[in-house]
Design an enzyme around this catalytic site. Structure first.
Site, PDB file in Angstrom:
ATOM      1  N   CYS A 113       7.506  15.427 -13.295  1.00  0.00           N
ATOM      2  CA  CYS A 113       6.816  16.449 -12.477  1.00  0.00           C
ATOM      3  C   CYS A 113       7.769  17.506 -11.913  1.00  0.00           C
ATOM      4  O   CYS A 113       7.319  18.545 -11.437  1.00  0.00           O
ATOM      5  CB  CYS A 113       6.055  15.794 -11.331  1.00  0.00           C
ATOM      6  N   HIS A 249       4.546  20.798  -5.519  1.00  0.00           N
ATOM      7  CA  HIS A 249       3.962  20.071  -6.654  1.00  0.00           C
ATOM      8  C   HIS A 249       2.577  19.578  -6.240  1.00  0.00           C
ATOM      9  O   HIS A 249       2.395  19.022  -5.167  1.00  0.00           O
ATOM     10  CB  HIS A 249       4.870  18.894  -7.017  1.00  0.00           C
ATOM     11  N   ASN A 279      -3.297  16.416 -10.904  1.00  0.00           N
ATOM     12  CA  ASN A 279      -1.843  16.445 -11.070  1.00  0.00           C
ATOM     13  C   ASN A 279      -1.507  16.799 -12.519  1.00  0.00           C
ATOM     14  O   ASN A 279      -1.758  16.008 -13.430  1.00  0.00           O
ATOM     15  CB  ASN A 279      -1.284  15.065 -10.700  1.00  0.00           C
TER      16      ASN A 279
HETATM   17  O1  UT7 Z   1       3.660  13.256  -9.271  1.00  0.00           O
HETATM   18  C1  UT7 Z   1       3.790  12.035  -8.603  1.00  0.00           C
HETATM   19  C2  UT7 Z   1       2.731  11.149  -9.207  1.00  0.00           C
HETATM   20  N1  UT7 Z   1       2.155  10.176  -8.394  1.00  0.00           N
HETATM   21  C3  UT7 Z   1       1.421  10.386  -7.273  1.00  0.00           C
HETATM   22  O2  UT7 Z   1       1.321  11.431  -6.733  1.00  0.00           O
HETATM   23  C4  UT7 Z   1       0.678   9.220  -6.700  1.00  0.00           C
HETATM   24  C5  UT7 Z   1       1.126   8.823  -5.342  1.00  0.00           C
HETATM   25  N2  UT7 Z   1       0.208   7.837  -4.808  1.00  0.00           N
HETATM   26  C6  UT7 Z   1      -1.035   8.148  -4.383  1.00  0.00           C
HETATM   27  O3  UT7 Z   1      -1.423   9.300  -4.431  1.00  0.00           O
HETATM   28  C7  UT7 Z   1      -1.890   7.070  -3.813  1.00  0.00           C
HETATM   29  O4  UT7 Z   1      -1.135   5.884  -3.666  1.00  0.00           O
HETATM   30  C8  UT7 Z   1      -3.147   6.790  -4.674  1.00  0.00           C
HETATM   31  C9  UT7 Z   1      -4.106   7.969  -4.599  1.00  0.00           C
HETATM   32  C10 UT7 Z   1      -2.758   6.539  -6.115  1.00  0.00           C
HETATM   33  C11 UT7 Z   1      -3.881   5.559  -4.144  1.00  0.00           C
HETATM   34  O5  UT7 Z   1      -4.229   5.755  -2.780  1.00  0.00           O
HETATM   35  P1  UT7 Z   1      -3.899   4.620  -1.718  1.00  0.00           P
HETATM   36  O6  UT7 Z   1      -4.426   5.089  -0.436  1.00  0.00           O
HETATM   37  O7  UT7 Z   1      -2.430   4.337  -1.825  1.00  0.00           O
HETATM   38  O8  UT7 Z   1      -4.786   3.410  -2.244  1.00  0.00           O
HETATM   39  P2  UT7 Z   1      -4.339   1.943  -2.710  1.00  0.00           P
HETATM   40  O9  UT7 Z   1      -3.574   2.001  -3.996  1.00  0.00           O
HETATM   41  O10 UT7 Z   1      -3.703   1.248  -1.545  1.00  0.00           O
HETATM   42  O11 UT7 Z   1      -5.732   1.297  -2.988  1.00  0.00           O
HETATM   43  C12 UT7 Z   1      -6.684   1.086  -1.944  1.00  0.00           C
HETATM   44  C13 UT7 Z   1      -7.924   0.468  -2.582  1.00  0.00           C
HETATM   45  C14 UT7 Z   1      -7.634  -0.730  -3.459  1.00  0.00           C
HETATM   46  O12 UT7 Z   1      -8.685  -1.677  -3.265  1.00  0.00           O
HETATM   47  P3  UT7 Z   1      -8.455  -2.969  -2.344  1.00  0.00           P
HETATM   48  O13 UT7 Z   1      -7.325  -3.690  -2.974  1.00  0.00           O
HETATM   49  O14 UT7 Z   1      -8.146  -2.428  -0.984  1.00  0.00           O
HETATM   50  O15 UT7 Z   1      -9.771  -3.657  -2.432  1.00  0.00           O
HETATM   51  C15 UT7 Z   1      -7.716  -0.171  -4.856  1.00  0.00           C
HETATM   52  O16 UT7 Z   1      -8.093  -1.157  -5.808  1.00  0.00           O
HETATM   53  O17 UT7 Z   1      -8.578   1.433  -3.425  1.00  0.00           O
HETATM   54  C16 UT7 Z   1      -8.811   0.842  -4.708  1.00  0.00           C
HETATM   55  N3  UT7 Z   1      -8.767   1.895  -5.703  1.00  0.00           N
HETATM   56  C17 UT7 Z   1      -9.832   2.641  -6.015  1.00  0.00           C
HETATM   57  N4  UT7 Z   1     -11.085   2.643  -5.557  1.00  0.00           N
HETATM   58  C18 UT7 Z   1     -11.938   3.530  -6.073  1.00  0.00           C
HETATM   59  C19 UT7 Z   1      -7.713   2.306  -6.463  1.00  0.00           C
HETATM   60  N5  UT7 Z   1      -8.082   3.317  -7.262  1.00  0.00           N
HETATM   61  C20 UT7 Z   1      -9.388   3.544  -6.998  1.00  0.00           C
HETATM   62  C21 UT7 Z   1     -10.328   4.450  -7.492  1.00  0.00           C
HETATM   63  N6  UT7 Z   1     -11.573   4.428  -6.999  1.00  0.00           N
HETATM   64  N7  UT7 Z   1     -10.007   5.376  -8.436  1.00  0.00           N
END
Ligand code: UT7
Length: 322
Positions: A113, A249, A279
């Site tokens: 990125c 970004h 992204n």
């Molecule tokens: O260029 C750099 C590239 N990477 C990034 O920018 C990503 C950086 N990370 C993030 O943006 C965030 O960590 C995410 C958007 C990927 C995830 O958000 P989060 O607030 O960190 O959520 P999480 O991974 O802690 O997941 C929370 C819950 C989980 O369920 P449980 O375990 O609490 O029951 C996930 O399974 O949300 C669930 N979950 C979803 N639910 C609905 C994960 N993906 C999804 C989804 N829809 N697409």
């Protein structure tokens, strides 16, 4: 003193749009979850006959037209991409042929990125040392080709697109400062596990997709933006009021807000287009830049601050008088 100045910008988004509602039909997710956690509403996805080079080419043509330069003027092409058309030749060479540019060096920069900011840093150095006068710096990606559309933790995050700037030598500043960094310790937090020397599958039976530990990447991204903020504040002798627009970004609205806060930039001076295209990795900064130039927010004479973060991890920034 020779400076490198942005003489023109261009971008391209594929026609096909996939909304969060469309994804609700494919995976266990909701529009509400995606918007709340990422700020993303839709992403553009390439058609079967589109490639990283074809969308990069369109962005390059638009930037060249904006700058009023032709193929004969171009003496270096740098493409920041993590999704090149082929293992080789480089996407930059493919675009060079399609543009009808002859003899210029052309190569890809692979910094995920941060690819565009890495490319800009490099092109700036070429121009400042007299090695080139007119350079295309392109960020182009087809992340949809390495996205696992069954994995809800990554499928909602990525999109395809391309952006380009024409950098030209000038007596007037231009690029005011660049900083680029890498820390290779965290490879497995954000990677595509198979490549060429590792896991290459000649049978084509095995596919390989983006794998990410979202929480850990989020924390590292915020830490990297903190580092960028400190360097920028040092460059400006503490006067952040000099920055008219922060163009980060476009990964996630929450990361963009955290980064703006570190810099002390109010959101009214932040270009955030992630809602429109998700992204797009190395394409995201030139894409956001061009969209904001086209809609009239960014004007000639404005001071811009680009900041990138990506797999590697890599990160970097550029301060630019537009
Ligand atoms: O260029 C750099 C590239 N990477 C990034 O920018 C990503 C950086 N990370 C993030 O943006 C965030 O960590 C995410 C958007 C990927 C995830 O958000 P989060 O607030 O960190 O959520 P999480 O991974 O802690 O997941 C929370 C819950 C989980 O369920 P449980 O375990 O609490 O029951 C996930 O399974 O949300 C669930 N979950 C979803 N639910 C609905 C994960 N993906 C999804 C989804 N829809 N697409």
């Amino acid at each position: 003193m020779i400076y490198a100045r942005i003489a023109g910008t261009g971008s391209f988004l594929p026609e096909k749009v996939v909304t969060n509602k469309d994804l609700e039909k494919l995976i266990d997710t909701t529009d509400e979850w995606i918007q709340e956690r990422t700020g993303i509403k839709r992403r553009h996805i390439v058609a079967d006959d589109e490639t990283t080079s074809s969308i990069g080419l369109e962005a390059a043509k638009r930037a060249m037209s904006d700058a009023g330069v032709g193929p004969k003027d171009i003496d270096l092409i740098v493409v920041g991409t993590a999704t090149p058309d082929k293992i080789f030749p480089s996407t930059a060479c493919i675009i060079q042929r399609q543009l009808g540019v002859k003899n210029s060096p052309a190569f890809d920069v692979h910094a995920a990125c941060s690819g565009f900011v890495y490319g800009l840093d490099l092109a700036n150095r070429y121009i400042q040392t007299g090695g080139a006068k007119t350079v295309l710096v392109i960020g182009a990606e087809t992340l949809s080709r390495i996205t696992n559309w069954d994995d809800r933790s990554t499928a909602v995050l990525f999109g395809d697109g391309a952006g380009c700037v024409v950098l030209q030598s000038s007596d007037e500043p231009g690029i005011l400062a660049t900083h680029i960094h890498a820390d290779g310790q965290y490879e497995e937090l954000l990677h595509v596990p198979n490549g060429i020397s590792v896991g290459f599958d000649q049978t084509r039976a095995g596919r390989s997709y983006i794998e990410m530990n979202g929480n850990a990447v989020f924390r590292r991204a915020v830490a990297a933006f903190d580092n960028i903020a400190r360097e920028t504040i040092a460059d400006l002798d503490g006067d952040l009021g000099d920055i008219d627009w922060f163009v980060p970004h476009q990964a996630n609205m929450r990361i963009i807000k955290a980064a703006a806060k570190k810099l002390g930039m109010p959101m009214e001076r932040v270009i955030a287009t992630v809602d429109e295209h998700a992204n797009t990795s190395g394409a995201s900064i030139p894409l956001a830049l061009d969209l904001a130039v086209r809609d009239g927010r960014i004007k000639r004479g404005d001071t811009l601050m680009f900041a990138a973060f990506g797999a590697g991890f890599t990160w970097g920034s550029a301060m630019v008088k537009y």
